[in-house]
Design a protein around this motif. Structure first.
Motif, short mmCIF file in Angstrom:
data_model
loop_
_atom_site.label_atom_id
_atom_site.label_comp_id
_atom_site.label_asym_id
_atom_site.label_seq_id
_atom_site.Cartn_x
_atom_site.Cartn_y
_atom_site.Cartn_z
N ASN A 1 49.41 -87.06 -2.55
CA ASN A 1 50.16 -85.82 -2.31
C ASN A 1 50.77 -85.22 -3.57
N VAL A 2 50.52 -85.82 -4.75
CA VAL A 2 51.12 -85.31 -5.98
C VAL A 2 50.64 -83.90 -6.28
N ALA A 3 49.32 -83.67 -6.21
CA ALA A 3 48.79 -82.36 -6.57
C ALA A 3 49.28 -81.27 -5.61
N ILE A 4 49.24 -81.53 -4.32
CA ILE A 4 49.69 -80.51 -3.38
C ILE A 4 51.19 -80.27 -3.51
N GLY A 5 51.93 -81.31 -3.92
CA GLY A 5 53.36 -81.12 -4.17
C GLY A 5 53.59 -80.16 -5.32
N PHE A 6 52.83 -80.34 -6.42
CA PHE A 6 52.94 -79.42 -7.55
C PHE A 6 52.52 -78.00 -7.14
N GLN A 7 51.45 -77.91 -6.39
CA GLN A 7 50.98 -76.59 -5.96
C GLN A 7 52.07 -75.85 -5.20
N ARG A 8 52.71 -76.54 -4.26
CA ARG A 8 53.77 -75.92 -3.46
C ARG A 8 54.98 -75.54 -4.31
N LYS A 9 55.36 -76.41 -5.23
CA LYS A 9 56.52 -76.12 -6.08
C LYS A 9 56.24 -74.95 -7.02
N PHE A 10 55.06 -74.94 -7.61
CA PHE A 10 54.72 -73.85 -8.51
C PHE A 10 54.63 -72.53 -7.77
N VAL B 1 48.69 -69.18 -15.62
CA VAL B 1 50.09 -68.79 -15.73
C VAL B 1 50.98 -69.97 -16.14
N LEU B 2 50.37 -71.08 -16.57
CA LEU B 2 51.17 -72.23 -16.95
C LEU B 2 52.14 -71.91 -18.10
N PRO B 3 51.71 -71.20 -19.14
CA PRO B 3 52.68 -70.86 -20.19
C PRO B 3 53.88 -70.09 -19.65
N LYS B 4 53.65 -69.17 -18.72
CA LYS B 4 54.74 -68.41 -18.11
C LYS B 4 55.65 -69.34 -17.31
N LEU B 5 55.05 -70.26 -16.57
CA LEU B 5 55.83 -71.22 -15.79
C LEU B 5 56.75 -72.03 -16.69
N HIS C 1 60.56 -71.39 -16.26
CA HIS C 1 61.07 -72.39 -15.32
C HIS C 1 61.00 -73.81 -15.90
N GLY C 2 60.92 -73.92 -17.21
CA GLY C 2 60.77 -75.22 -17.83
C GLY C 2 61.90 -76.19 -17.51
N ASP C 3 63.13 -75.69 -17.45
CA ASP C 3 64.27 -76.56 -17.15
C ASP C 3 64.14 -77.17 -15.76
N ALA C 4 63.76 -76.34 -14.78
CA ALA C 4 63.64 -76.83 -13.40
C ALA C 4 62.50 -77.83 -13.28
#
Length: 417
Positions: free
Chosen positions: A165-174, A208-212, A216-219
């Motif tokens: 569930n790690v990948a889907i967790g990241f997908q949902r958070k992003f 959009v990873l650089p934008k993320l 939102h790097g701190d979060a």
């Protein structure tokens, strides 16, 4: 369509049931069978499962049994989520390695090896029963350590796919951070189970990873419990399991000062089982969200649907390497996005990996090979070799002490000990 869940008495299961009920158009189940040797837990979880289906208007039939052969008979797919030795064994996995100054964790290090040794023979026995009863059924493994267990299943020739569930967790958070739907987010996810990095986050084909990371790097870093400076320096998002590698000694110091995760979960499970016994409860309780496994049900439904309905969707799965990562053997199990259809999983191409990542992946793959050898053939020498090869151990003195401790704490589960 019939689905069987081995380990169906887990307190996790209502999360899965809730997903089956909500997403019935994606996966139209006619029958669901929960299988578990713990009859008392199974009765409580099964009763709640029926009430959840009834409340949400799901027409499927829910039943339960302690007999694997009966439960898997006629199943189109069998989901494995078992824990050999229960939370008591997990508690040991998380504590005795700390005596050597090594991380105590149920999926990596010496504790992860102990879990693999207990689990692989049991899973292979279940898989053989499935094959005898229903050779066309898919086996979906959510049982940790997923990479090693899935490799065992595939090496034995079973129709198996590993799920995390790690990948889907990241997908949902992003998606939440970007204010888009999860379906719009695609991950450039690569590595081994619990050893992965998000090298890209794509929305509408744009990375959009650089934008993320900028906005939102701190979060993101706080969620990983890693320094923001590391995330910025890498330019990728590591799985939170990488903390055991990147901050090993700090994690060990933390673990020595608090109760094990197993002890916390065991207490939580007592409360959950009391709740499940309430005949008025007809939905998963809020406490379950603290149990772990976020979005597990969505991932399981999506993967099962792709396999059984031949959808050709892209899912992040654990599957055979077969040249996807050219520096690994073909029979290694990797965790990457793949097209999933009725024929199985077909990994998407992965851009060349930087040595910072490929080196660690190759190292841990070598350990996993030796861990599987130890699980299949037994013997203290094989356990020692696996521990010596693990990048979090790797010293003769530690490997020998951990070998002795592992065998002493798991003797009842090791037929060769």
């Amino acid at each position: 369509m019939k689905l069987a869940v081995v380990g169906g008495g887990s307190t996790y299961t209502p999360e899965l049931i809730d997903g089956f009920a909500r997403l019935r158009d994606v996966l139209p189940l006619e029958e669901l069978v929960l299988i578990d040797p713990a009859a008392d837990r199974l009765e409580l979880v099964g009763g709640l499962a029926r009430r959840i289906f009834a409340k949400q208007g799901h027409p499927g039939r829910v039943s339960w049994t302690d007999d694997v052969d009966t439960g898997v008979d006629g199943a189109d797919a069998v989901l494995l989520q078992l824990r050999v030795g229960g939370q008591a064994a997990r508690n040991m996995d998380e504590t005795w390695p700390l005596e050597c100054g090594c991380v105590g964790q149920e999926t990596t290090g010496a504790g992860g090896l102990a879990k693999a040794l207990r689990t692989v023979p049991v899973v292979l026995d279940i898989a053989e029963r499935v094959r005898r009863r229903n050779p066309n059924a898919w086996i979906i493994d959510f049982t940790n350590p997923v990479g090693i267990v899935t490799r065992a299943l595939l090496t034995a020739g079973h129709k198996a796919v590993g799920l995390c569930n790690v990948a889907i967790g990241f997908q949902r958070k992003f998606a939440k951070l970007l204010d888009v739907t999860p379906e719009e987010v695609a991950l450039d996810h690569v590595g081994l189970n619990h050893l992965t990095w998000e090298r890209g986050v794509r929305v509408g084909g744009e990375d959009v990873l650089p934008k993320l990371l900028s906005e939102h790097g701190d979060a993101i870093a706080a969620d990983l419990h890693m320094p923001r400076s590391l995330v910025d320096r890498l330019g990728v998002v590591p799985s939170y399991y990488l903390r055991y590698f990147y901050q090993h000694d700090e994690v060990v110091r933390e673990l020595k000062t608090k109760p094990s995760r197993a002890a916390q979960v065991a207490e939580m499970e007592k409360q959950l089982l009391e709740m499940y016994g309430d005949p008025a409860l007809d939905e998963k309780p809020e406490l379950l969200s603290k149990r772990g496994g976020a979005f597990y049900s969505e991932a399981a439904v999506a993967l099962t649907s792709s396999l059984l309905r031949d959808t050709g969707d892209v899912q992040v799965v654990n599957t055979l390497n077969n040249g996807t990562l050219p520096f690994l053997p073909d029979d290694a199990v990797i965790e990457v996005p793949a097209t999933v259809d009725a024929r199985g999983t077909h990994p998407l191409p992965v851009p060349a990996l930087e040595p910072l990542y490929s080196g660690l992946i190759a190292n841990v793959t070598g350990y996993e090979h030796l861990a599987l050898e130890a699980a299949l053939k037994g013997g203290a020498d094989r356990v020692f070799e696996a521990l010596l090869a693990h990048p979090l151990i790797g010293q003769i003195e530690y490997a020998q002490k951990l070998t002795d401790d592992l065998i002493a704490h798991n003797r009842e589960h090791l037929t060769w000990a």
